[in-house]
Design a protein around this motif. Structure first.
Motif, PDB file in Angstrom:
ATOM      1  N   ASP A 261       7.422   1.737  -2.926  1.00 49.23           N
ATOM      2  CA  ASP A 261       6.674   2.907  -2.393  1.00 49.23           C
ATOM      3  C   ASP A 261       4.377   2.554  -2.220  1.00 49.23           C
ATOM      4  OD1 ASP A 261       6.608   3.348  -5.005  1.00 49.23           O
ATOM      5  OD2 ASP A 261       6.820   5.044  -4.975  1.00 49.23           O
ATOM      6  N   VAL A 262       4.936   2.129  -4.105  1.00 52.68           N
ATOM      7  CA  VAL A 262       3.158   1.012  -3.502  1.00 52.68           C
ATOM      8  C   VAL A 262       3.251   0.292  -2.435  1.00 52.68           C
ATOM      9  CG1 VAL A 262       1.697   0.193  -5.322  1.00 52.68           C
ATOM     10  CG2 VAL A 262       2.865   1.937  -6.531  1.00 52.68           C
ATOM     11  N   SER A 263       3.416  -0.685  -2.347  1.00 55.59           N
ATOM     12  CA  SER A 263       3.091  -1.516  -1.249  1.00 55.59           C
ATOM     13  C   SER A 263       3.094  -1.109  -0.057  1.00 55.59           C
ATOM     14  CB  SER A 263       3.942  -2.745  -1.266  1.00 55.59           C
ATOM     15  OG  SER A 263       4.286  -3.399  -2.614  1.00 55.59           O
ATOM     16  N   ARG A 264       4.126  -0.061   0.087  1.00 57.94           N
ATOM     17  CA  ARG A 264       4.537   0.518   1.950  1.00 57.94           C
ATOM     18  C   ARG A 264       2.754   1.167   1.621  1.00 57.94           C
ATOM     19  NH1 ARG A 264       9.931   1.178   0.320  1.00 57.94           N
ATOM     20  NH2 ARG A 264      10.927  -0.189   2.009  1.00 57.94           N
ATOM     21  N   ALA A 265       2.304   2.084   0.611  1.00 57.77           N
ATOM     22  CA  ALA A 265       1.816   2.764   0.897  1.00 57.77           C
ATOM     23  C   ALA A 265      -0.546   2.043   1.015  1.00 57.77           C
ATOM     24  CB  ALA A 265       0.899   3.449  -0.360  1.00 57.77           C
ATOM     25  N   ASN A 266       0.012   0.724   1.081  1.00 59.05           N
ATOM     26  CA  ASN A 266      -1.284  -0.515   1.049  1.00 59.05           C
ATOM     27  C   ASN A 266      -2.042  -0.382   2.178  1.00 59.05           C
ATOM     28  OD1 ASN A 266      -2.272  -3.520   1.106  1.00 59.05           O
ATOM     29  ND2 ASN A 266      -2.863  -2.571  -0.827  1.00 59.05           N
ATOM     30  N   ALA A 267      -2.398  -0.127   2.379  1.00 59.24           N
ATOM     31  CA  ALA A 267      -3.330  -0.360   4.030  1.00 59.24           C
ATOM     32  C   ALA A 267      -3.288  -1.598   4.275  1.00 59.24           C
ATOM     33  CB  ALA A 267      -4.940  -0.309   3.721  1.00 59.24           C
ATOM     34  N   ASP A 268      -3.809  -2.650   3.675  1.00 52.88           N
ATOM     35  CA  ASP A 268      -2.885  -3.843   4.489  1.00 52.88           C
ATOM     36  C   ASP A 268      -1.586  -4.542   5.204  1.00 52.88           C
ATOM     37  OD1 ASP A 268      -6.080  -4.806   4.206  1.00 52.88           O
ATOM     38  OD2 ASP A 268      -5.309  -6.312   2.546  1.00 52.88           O
TER      39      ASP A 268
END
Length: 344
Positions: A261-268
């Motif tokens: 979920d942290v990765s998905r929320a990253n803009a890049d």
């Protein structure tokens, strides 16, 4: 035993002889004889050449009735029976009897095959490949204690102290075939676990994986650690790099520890998701990140470099990253890798 009794009842005039054959092999197994002794005793009992072959090692034993190994050209087998172990055919036994087979030949070969399988299991399964999934899971599970793991590995044919690498595999090809290819000279076992195939091997040659196979290779540590590493390495595989060694990931392995979920929320990473809507753009970005050069990416994609340049410029706008700068290229590469690690 019921099946054996039914078969013996069909040999009514020879029941006494069949029982004697069974007792003969029971005695040999209690004495823990080796394969050569089994073949020698069988040839003497059958009064013709008896043969035994192990598929994995290619070992062939042919013994004449006088007890000597024979090098004469083999005669056509009059009767043949497979040798099985762990539900896998590991070899064949046969008789080279001139003329018609003796009615007791099949009983003799059945017992010889059983005895040969027991000898291979006792002195090292070596070239059997498919294994009981429960036994493999016990060997690689983090919940197993060391004693249980050591016993499982011993039953699988791995000597104490022998390094064991674990490989996580996704493929349509049979696991036993893959295992035999990547570890042709050492102990190797394979079993399916859920949606992933598992291969345990003393050594693994990454260059020998056939096309169409994706594989993650763990380090030669404790099998439970190697299994976790293999699953992580499998997540990093792709069309351009279908086989990944955990040892080669280095700091990239840390990306697998990031919560999804942290990765998905990253803009890049979210930008890569948008780019992935166009497979051509995704392939272009991948080639550019791999090569770091417009011209080399163009060669890889079989396109003119100006076409690749236009695509990269548009992709950069979508990502809001300047892909012409080293920092931008690094961000895109990390985002692309993190995106691939997501469950999609």
């Amino acid at each position: 035993m019921e099946a054996l009794a039914v078969r013996l009842s069909g040999l009514d005039p020879y029941v006494d002889g069949a029982i004697r054959v069974i007792a003969f092999y029971d005695t040999l197994m209690r004495r823990r004889v080796d394969l050569l002794a089994l073949a020698r005793a069988s040839a003497g009992l059958a009064e013709c050449v008896a043969g035994l072959r192990l598929h994995g090692t290619g070992r062939v034993i042919r013994v004449s009735p006088d007890g000597r190994q024979t090098s004469t050209p083999p005669s056509p087998a009059s009767t043949t029976v497979p040798v099985t172990l762990d539900e896998e055919e590991i070899g064949t036994v046969w008789l080279e009897r001139p003329g018609a087979p003796n009615p007791l030949d099949e009983v003799l070969l059945d017992r010889l095959a059983i005895a040969a399988g027991a000898v291979v299991e006792r002195y090292g399964p070596a070239r059997t490949t498919m294994a009981d999934p429960a036994l493999v899971e016990l060997a690689i599970s983090s919940d197993s204690d060391e004693a249980a793991r050591a016993r499982a590995l011993r039953l699988l044919g791995f000597a104490v102290g022998l390094p064991v690498r674990v490989v996580a595999v996704r493929s349509q090809l049979p696991l036993d075939r893959i295992g035999g290819l990547v570890c042709p000279a050492g102990p190797v076992k394979a079993a399916p676990l859920a949606d992933v195939g598992v291969i345990l091997a003393a050594a693994v040659d990454p260059s020998r994986f056939p096309a169409g196979v994706r594989a993650g290779i763990g380090a030669a540590e404790s099998p439970d650690h190697s299994w976790r590493q293999a699953r992580t390495a499998l997540r990093f595989t792709g069309l351009r790099e279908p086989v990944v060694r955990y040892d080669d990931l280095g700091a990239l392995a840390l990306l697998a520890e990031i919560p999804q979920d942290v990765s998905r929320a990253n803009a890049d990473v979210a930008g890569i998701t948008r780019v992935a809507g166009n497979p051509e753009d995704l392939e272009t970005l991948d080639a550019y990140c791999v090569t770091g050069s417009l011209r080399r990416a163009a060669d890889l994609l079989h396109l003119h470099h100006s076409s690749v340049a236009r695509r990269i410029e548009q992709i950069g706008k979508t990502l809001d990253i300047d892909l012409g700068q080293p920092t931008g290229l690094m961000r895109a590469g990390l985002a692309l890798t993190a995106w691939r690690l997501l469950d999609r």
